[in-house]
Scaffold this motif. Structure first.
Motif, PDB file in Angstrom:
ATOM      1  N   PHE A 212       0.808  -1.218   0.000  1.00  0.00           N
ATOM      2  CA  PHE A 212       0.000   0.000   0.000  1.00  0.00           C
ATOM      3  C   PHE A 212       0.843   1.272   0.000  1.00  0.00           C
ATOM      4  N   GLY A 213       2.169   1.132  -0.072  1.00  0.00           N
ATOM      5  CA  GLY A 213       3.045   2.289  -0.141  1.00  0.00           C
ATOM      6  C   GLY A 213       3.190   3.037   1.167  1.00  0.00           C
ATOM      7  N   LEU A 214       2.974   2.352   2.295  1.00  0.00           N
ATOM      8  CA  LEU A 214       3.087   2.980   3.610  1.00  0.00           C
ATOM      9  C   LEU A 214       4.470   2.785   4.226  1.00  0.00           C
ATOM     10  N   MET A 215       5.273   1.921   3.608  1.00  0.00           N
ATOM     11  CA  MET A 215       6.652   1.706   4.020  1.00  0.00           C
ATOM     12  C   MET A 215       7.399   1.118   2.817  1.00  0.00           C
ATOM     13  N   PRO A 216       8.726   1.082   2.853  1.00  0.00           N
ATOM     14  CA  PRO A 216       9.452   0.509   1.712  1.00  0.00           C
ATOM     15  C   PRO A 216       9.064  -0.944   1.452  1.00  0.00           C
ATOM     16  N   MET A 217       9.017  -1.342   0.185  1.00  0.00           N
ATOM     17  CA  MET A 217       8.734  -2.725  -0.188  1.00  0.00           C
ATOM     18  C   MET A 217       9.969  -3.550   0.111  1.00  0.00           C
ATOM     19  N   THR A 218       9.822  -4.575   0.961  1.00  0.00           N
ATOM     20  CA  THR A 218      10.996  -5.309   1.436  1.00  0.00           C
ATOM     21  C   THR A 218      11.025  -6.772   1.014  1.00  0.00           C
ATOM     22  N   GLY A 219      10.055  -7.213   0.231  1.00  0.00           N
ATOM     23  CA  GLY A 219      10.091  -8.597  -0.246  1.00  0.00           C
ATOM     24  C   GLY A 219       9.737  -9.625   0.804  1.00  0.00           C
ATOM     25  N   VAL A 220       8.801  -9.297   1.697  1.00  0.00           N
ATOM     26  CA  VAL A 220       8.368 -10.214   2.759  1.00  0.00           C
ATOM     27  C   VAL A 220       7.125 -10.963   2.286  1.00  0.00           C
ATOM     28  N   PRO A 221       7.098 -12.305   2.387  1.00  0.00           N
ATOM     29  CA  PRO A 221       5.930 -13.063   1.923  1.00  0.00           C
ATOM     30  C   PRO A 221       4.715 -12.859   2.814  1.00  0.00           C
ATOM     31  N   LEU A 222       3.525 -13.035   2.224  1.00  0.00           N
ATOM     32  CA  LEU A 222       2.268 -12.907   2.951  1.00  0.00           C
ATOM     33  C   LEU A 222       1.837 -14.287   3.431  1.00  0.00           C
ATOM     34  N   PRO A 223       1.588 -14.463   4.733  1.00  0.00           N
ATOM     35  CA  PRO A 223       1.239 -15.791   5.269  1.00  0.00           C
ATOM     36  C   PRO A 223       0.079 -16.451   4.545  1.00  0.00           C
ATOM     37  N   PHE A 224       0.244 -17.750   4.271  1.00  0.00           N
ATOM     38  CA  PHE A 224      -0.733 -18.636   3.647  1.00  0.00           C
ATOM     39  C   PHE A 224      -0.899 -18.411   2.143  1.00  0.00           C
ATOM     40  N   LEU A 225      -0.684 -17.201   1.661  1.00  0.00           N
ATOM     41  CA  LEU A 225      -0.975 -16.902   0.258  1.00  0.00           C
ATOM     42  C   LEU A 225       0.260 -16.919  -0.629  1.00  0.00           C
ATOM     43  N   SER A 226       1.402 -16.484  -0.125  1.00  0.00           N
ATOM     44  CA  SER A 226       2.604 -16.372  -0.955  1.00  0.00           C
ATOM     45  C   SER A 226       3.260 -17.729  -1.201  1.00  0.00           C
ATOM     46  N   TYR A 227       3.859 -17.861  -2.363  1.00  0.00           N
ATOM     47  CA  TYR A 227       4.620 -19.057  -2.727  1.00  0.00           C
ATOM     48  C   TYR A 227       5.948 -19.075  -1.984  1.00  0.00           C
ATOM     49  N   GLY A 228       6.406 -20.268  -1.599  1.00  0.00           N
ATOM     50  CA  GLY A 228       7.720 -20.397  -0.963  1.00  0.00           C
ATOM     51  C   GLY A 228       7.794 -21.605  -0.058  1.00  0.00           C
ATOM     52  N   GLY A 229       8.801 -22.448  -0.261  1.00  0.00           N
ATOM     53  CA  GLY A 229       8.944 -23.670   0.521  1.00  0.00           C
ATOM     54  C   GLY A 229       9.365 -23.416   1.957  1.00  0.00           C
ATOM     55  N   SER A 230      10.432 -22.627   2.142  1.00  0.00           N
ATOM     56  CA  SER A 230      10.945 -22.360   3.494  1.00  0.00           C
ATOM     57  C   SER A 230       9.889 -21.680   4.351  1.00  0.00           C
ATOM     58  N   PHE A 231       9.226 -20.674   3.778  1.00  0.00           N
ATOM     59  CA  PHE A 231       8.231 -19.931   4.552  1.00  0.00           C
ATOM     60  C   PHE A 231       7.018 -20.795   4.865  1.00  0.00           C
ATOM     61  N   THR A 232       6.579 -21.601   3.910  1.00  0.00           N
ATOM     62  CA  THR A 232       5.423 -22.484   4.133  1.00  0.00           C
ATOM     63  C   THR A 232       5.705 -23.466   5.258  1.00  0.00           C
ATOM     64  N   LEU A 233       6.880 -24.085   5.233  1.00  0.00           N
ATOM     65  CA  LEU A 233       7.249 -25.042   6.281  1.00  0.00           C
ATOM     66  C   LEU A 233       7.310 -24.344   7.643  1.00  0.00           C
ATOM     67  N   CYS A 234       7.934 -23.180   7.695  1.00  0.00           N
ATOM     68  CA  CYS A 234       8.062 -22.448   8.963  1.00  0.00           C
ATOM     69  C   CYS A 234       6.703 -22.019   9.496  1.00  0.00           C
ATOM     70  N   LEU A 235       5.838 -21.564   8.621  1.00  0.00           N
ATOM     71  CA  LEU A 235       4.505 -21.127   9.031  1.00  0.00           C
ATOM     72  C   LEU A 235       3.707 -22.303   9.592  1.00  0.00           C
ATOM     73  N   MET A 236       3.765 -23.445   8.907  1.00  0.00           N
ATOM     74  CA  MET A 236       3.025 -24.609   9.368  1.00  0.00           C
ATOM     75  C   MET A 236       3.601 -25.154  10.670  1.00  0.00           C
ATOM     76  N   VAL A 237       4.923 -25.131  10.794  1.00  0.00           N
ATOM     77  CA  VAL A 237       5.565 -25.569  12.039  1.00  0.00           C
ATOM     78  C   VAL A 237       5.144 -24.668  13.198  1.00  0.00           C
ATOM     79  N   SER A 238       5.102 -23.367  12.967  1.00  0.00           N
ATOM     80  CA  SER A 238       4.713 -22.435  14.030  1.00  0.00           C
ATOM     81  C   SER A 238       3.287 -22.705  14.498  1.00  0.00           C
ATOM     82  N   LEU A 239       2.404 -23.018  13.554  1.00  0.00           N
ATOM     83  CA  LEU A 239       1.017 -23.325  13.922  1.00  0.00           C
ATOM     84  C   LEU A 239       0.917 -24.677  14.628  1.00  0.00           C
TER      85      LEU A 239
END
Length: 367
Positions: free
Chosen positions: A323-350
């Protein structure tokens, strides 16, 4: 059960949207339109199987393992500086065959578990300043290693995560105030150095990120990504233009299936669905915090609070960048963004949160 059902719904929605957002990019790069869909599906299946076994172990076991894993992944961050794969100007991934491993993503979850265990084991010694701030010192070192990649978004999230868990811990208010004063002094010092040097110690690409307002005035330059995200959201209106019908995924948005997937969701499914997803995040965080409040141990409470902060920071940093409220930093959005490492970490945290809930229920039965 509400947390599990909501998690399942969000992951399925994410898989559908990853296919919709990635098929054009994949095809234009000479691959199958289904490539990212199948890979994300594989990540989800492997992560789910891993979590089924993981949830069987007591959270004390997680704590004991966290010390070993923390050392291993700090070594991994150091290894990145020597042998890492550069993607989008950041050396954040270690190639392992056809896949890549992102140590900085895993270390967030490891740090949550480590701090929860640390403050439980040393509960009677937290009146000693040096003992109380050991996790903070470790966090500063890790943040510095992440910034060397350089990965500003992950560094911000990791530092914020460490700090917020520290302030949620049973450490005395006096020590917490001393830590606040110390970091405020460091912030002033860094700001003074940047002003005196005119920002010359930062790379030109890093300085550009601070120019994040009015991105459409810089459409042909640094504002291209965010402005195209605006266009996608505007195209969608209230009800969207239909699943699979996004125009901005046709190479206008550079990574429509990762950083900018929310823009594609709103373009195709509409603002109403976008708001529903944000409300789903809020309800998910409420359920996690509720389990944490019901925990009989500081360990269980800190684990849940840490996971809630982890998810919240990813959501807020991703959406504020979009939304342009801070610099774009390339952080994935939980549940929706593609990515193996992030998906595994998110599911492990839950899975960790679900395990805390199981231990709460077992304690309830005993009492």
């Amino acid at each position: 059960k509400p947390l599990f059902i909501l998690t399942l719904i969000l992951f399925v929605l994410g898989l559908i949207m990853i296919f919709s957002a990635s098929n054009v990019t994949s095809y234009m790069n000479g691959g199958s339109p289904y490539a990212y869909f199948f890979r994300q599906g594989l990540f989800l299946i492997v992560s789910f199987i891993f979590c089924i076994f993981m949830v069987k172990f007591n959270t004390k076991f997680y704590g004991m393992m966290s010390n070993i894993l923390l050392i291993a992944f700090v070594a991994g961050l150091i290894l990145l500086l020597i042998y890492g794969k550069a993607t989008n100007y950041a050396v954040s991934w270690i190639p392992i065959g056809p896949f890549t491993l992102q140590p900085s993503e895993f270390i967030k979850i490891i740090m949550i578990v480590f701090m929860a265990r640390f403050y439980e084991v040393h509960e009677k010694r937290l009146d000693k300043f040096f003992i109380a701030i050991i996790p903070i010192i470790i966090g500063v070192v890790i943040t510095f290693l992440i910034m060397l990649q350089p990965d500003l978004g992950t560094a911000i999230i990791f530092a914020s995560l460490t700090g917020l868990i520290f302030f949620s811990s049973p450490v005395s208010k006096t020590i917490k105030l001393k830590v606040v004063g110390l970091f405020l002094g460091m912030a002033v010092l860094v700001a003074a150095v940047l002003i005196m040097t005119g920002g010359s110690i930062l790379q030109a690409r890093q300085l550009e990120r601070f120019n994040f307002t009015r991105p459409c005035d810089r459409l042909l330059d640094t504002g291209n990504q965010v402005c195209n995200g605006y266009i996608a959201i505007n195209n969608g209106g209230l009800t969207g233009i239909g699943l699979g019908n996004s125009t901005q995924k046709y190479l206008y948005l550079p990574y429509p299936y990762t950083d900018f997937i929310f823009a594609v969701v709103v373009e195709e499914l509409g603002l109403i669905v976008g708001i529903a997803i944000i409300l789903a995040y809020l309800y998910l965080l409420y359920r996690i915090l509720k389990i944490g409040r019901e925990s009989y141990t500081n360990r269980g409470a800190l684990l849940c609070y840490g996971v809630a902060v982890y998810i919240f920071l990813h959501v807020i940093v991703n959406l504020m960048g979009l939304f342009g409220l801070m610099p774009m930093t390339g952080v994935p959005l939980p549940f929706l963004s593609y990515g193996g490492s992030f998906t595994l970490c998110l599911m492990v945290s839950l899975a960790v949160v679900q395990r805390v809930n199981i231990e709460n229920r077992l304690r309830d039965k005993k009492s």
